[in-house]
Design an enzyme around this catalytic site. Structure first.
Site, PDB file in Angstrom:
ATOM      1  N   HIS A 195     -10.511   2.810  11.113  1.00 12.08           N
ATOM      2  CA  HIS A 195      -9.290   3.113  11.865  1.00 12.08           C
ATOM      3  C   HIS A 195      -9.320   4.544  12.399  1.00 12.08           C
ATOM      4  O   HIS A 195      -8.981   4.813  13.537  1.00 12.08           O
ATOM      5  CB  HIS A 195      -8.068   2.873  10.975  1.00 12.08           C
ATOM      6  CG  HIS A 195      -8.202   3.480   9.595  1.00 12.08           C
ATOM      7  ND1 HIS A 195      -9.330   3.343   8.827  1.00 12.08           N
ATOM      8  CD2 HIS A 195      -7.359   4.267   8.868  1.00 12.08           C
ATOM      9  CE1 HIS A 195      -9.172   3.999   7.686  1.00 12.08           C
ATOM     10  NE2 HIS A 195      -7.986   4.561   7.685  1.00 12.08           N
ATOM     11  N   THR A 207      -4.543  19.182   7.733  1.00 10.11           N
ATOM     12  CA  THR A 207      -4.635  18.379   6.506  1.00 10.11           C
ATOM     13  C   THR A 207      -5.341  19.194   5.446  1.00 10.11           C
ATOM     14  O   THR A 207      -6.140  20.079   5.747  1.00 10.11           O
ATOM     15  CB  THR A 207      -5.419  17.061   6.721  1.00 10.11           C
ATOM     16  OG1 THR A 207      -5.440  16.337   5.484  1.00 10.11           O
ATOM     17  CG2 THR A 207      -6.837  17.289   7.169  1.00 10.11           C
ATOM     18  N   LYS A 238     -18.779   2.968   7.962  1.00  8.45           N
ATOM     19  CA  LYS A 238     -17.352   3.297   8.039  1.00  8.45           C
ATOM     20  C   LYS A 238     -17.085   4.261   9.189  1.00  8.45           C
ATOM     21  O   LYS A 238     -16.083   4.141   9.901  1.00  8.45           O
ATOM     22  CB  LYS A 238     -16.856   3.894   6.714  1.00  8.45           C
ATOM     23  CG  LYS A 238     -15.353   4.111   6.718  1.00  8.45           C
ATOM     24  CD  LYS A 238     -14.786   4.655   5.416  1.00  8.45           C
ATOM     25  CE  LYS A 238     -13.294   4.888   5.578  1.00  8.45           C
ATOM     26  NZ  LYS A 238     -12.685   5.675   4.500  1.00  8.45           N
ATOM     27  N   ASP A 246      -1.992  10.459  10.301  1.00 11.81           N
ATOM     28  CA  ASP A 246      -1.361   9.730   9.207  1.00 11.81           C
ATOM     29  C   ASP A 246      -1.971   8.346   9.221  1.00 11.81           C
ATOM     30  O   ASP A 246      -2.257   7.783  10.282  1.00 11.81           O
ATOM     31  CB  ASP A 246       0.158   9.663   9.350  1.00 11.81           C
ATOM     32  CG  ASP A 246       0.789   9.264   8.019  1.00 11.81           C
ATOM     33  OD1 ASP A 246       0.461   9.905   6.996  1.00 11.81           O
ATOM     34  OD2 ASP A 246       1.581   8.303   7.976  1.00 11.81           O
TER      35      ASP A 246
HETATM   36  P1  IMP Z   1      -2.161  10.024   4.399  1.00 12.19           P
HETATM   37  O1  IMP Z   1      -2.597   9.637   5.779  1.00 12.19           O
HETATM   38  O2  IMP Z   1      -2.767  11.317   3.963  1.00 12.19           O
HETATM   39  O3  IMP Z   1      -0.692   9.941   4.205  1.00 12.19           O
HETATM   40  O4  IMP Z   1      -2.841   8.987   3.398  1.00 12.19           O
HETATM   41  C1  IMP Z   1      -2.456   7.673   3.338  1.00 12.19           C
HETATM   42  C2  IMP Z   1      -3.148   6.924   2.233  1.00 12.19           C
HETATM   43  O5  IMP Z   1      -3.675   5.740   2.852  1.00 12.19           O
HETATM   44  C3  IMP Z   1      -4.337   7.570   1.533  1.00 12.19           C
HETATM   45  O6  IMP Z   1      -3.950   8.330   0.425  1.00 12.19           O
HETATM   46  C4  IMP Z   1      -5.130   6.350   1.094  1.00 12.19           C
HETATM   47  O7  IMP Z   1      -4.577   5.817  -0.065  1.00 12.19           O
HETATM   48  C5  IMP Z   1      -4.873   5.391   2.245  1.00 12.19           C
HETATM   49  N1  IMP Z   1      -5.950   5.522   3.232  1.00 12.19           N
HETATM   50  C6  IMP Z   1      -5.880   6.081   4.478  1.00 12.19           C
HETATM   51  N2  IMP Z   1      -7.071   6.034   5.102  1.00 12.19           N
HETATM   52  C7  IMP Z   1      -7.911   5.453   4.223  1.00 12.19           C
HETATM   53  C8  IMP Z   1      -9.302   5.143   4.264  1.00 12.19           C
HETATM   54  O8  IMP Z   1     -10.034   5.440   5.217  1.00 12.19           O
HETATM   55  N3  IMP Z   1      -9.797   4.539   3.165  1.00 12.19           N
HETATM   56  C9  IMP Z   1      -9.051   4.214   2.085  1.00 12.19           C
HETATM   57  N4  IMP Z   1      -7.770   4.501   1.977  1.00 12.19           N
HETATM   58  C10 IMP Z   1      -7.198   5.118   3.035  1.00 12.19           C
END
Ligand code: IMP
Length: 203
Positions: A185, A8, A180, A74
């Protein structure tokens, strides 16, 4: 000490994952993929969190020399009142390249007529680990909660200012990051991963 490369370029995720692994006492070093190669921008074309996590892990693995362990995640927000959206589109809910506040504003607008417990939601995280001996394994973490009526607090990233985790009255944007890092998650998926790594490497 085993090295696992994190596929990442999201510095917030690197920080959260590194903090949790470091406090686990496991003899595992989390290195960012950026230390190995320039992490390309990966189109998240799968329609599941799991599909996208594997896509990121395998894309990075192909760029490195073999015998590398790669971890990718993800994640996203699923809101019950709008059929689990934004889901896999969480980062680009308002538009491609949307800012966090644009995504938050769109979500709050879509939920303007929804009140109370009908604002239930959950963050979901899938961690995909690709082993050097050619196998893959995924771990899932879920954090349930509710969407606030307006953004509060500056901690965290993404939808944190509007997400109130179950059992709390304030958003992740307001709550201390130590909270947090225990209940998110990502923390829950990581706890499963750490358990699995511990049984494989620490004895
Ligand atoms: P990705 O996993 O990089 O595709 O990100 C997914 C999107 O989900 C992020 O850009 C955030 O908008 C949202 N997201 C994922 N995890 C979190 C978190 O821990 N806090 C707030 N938003 C989250």
């Amino acid at each position: 000490m085993k090295n696992i490369y994190l596929a990442t370029s999201n510095i917030n995720k690197v920080q959260e994952l590194t903090d949790i692994i470091n406090s686990s006492g496991l003899k595992i070093n989390i290195a960012t993929a950026m230390a190995r190669v320039n992490m390309p921008v990966i189109e998240e074309t799968a329609d599941t969190f799991s599909g996208n996590a594997k896509l990121k892990a395998y894309t990075f693995e192909e760029l490195t020399t073999k015998n590398t362990w790669v971890l990718a995640d993800d994640s996203g927000l699923m809101v019950d009142a709008i059929q689990g959206n934004p889901g896999v589109y969480s980062s680009r809910y308002a538009k491609d390249g949307a800012s966090d506040s644009e995504n938050i504003n769109k979500l709050l607008k879509n939920l303007k007529d929804i009140d109370g417990i009908k604002r239930s939601a959950r963050f979901v995280c899938i961690l995909a680990l690709i082993g050097s001996d050619g196998f893959e394994i995924t771990f899932k973490g879920v954090c349930k909660g509710f969407i606030a009526k307006k953004p509060e607090g500056k901690n965290g990233f993404g939808y944190d200012p509007i997400f109130i985790p179950e059992g709390h009255t304030q958003t992740f944007g307001v709550l201390d990051k130590s909270i947090k890092s225990k209940i998110s998650h990502r923390a829950r998926a990581l706890t499963k991963l750490i358990c699995w790594l511990g049984s494989k490497f620490n004895h």
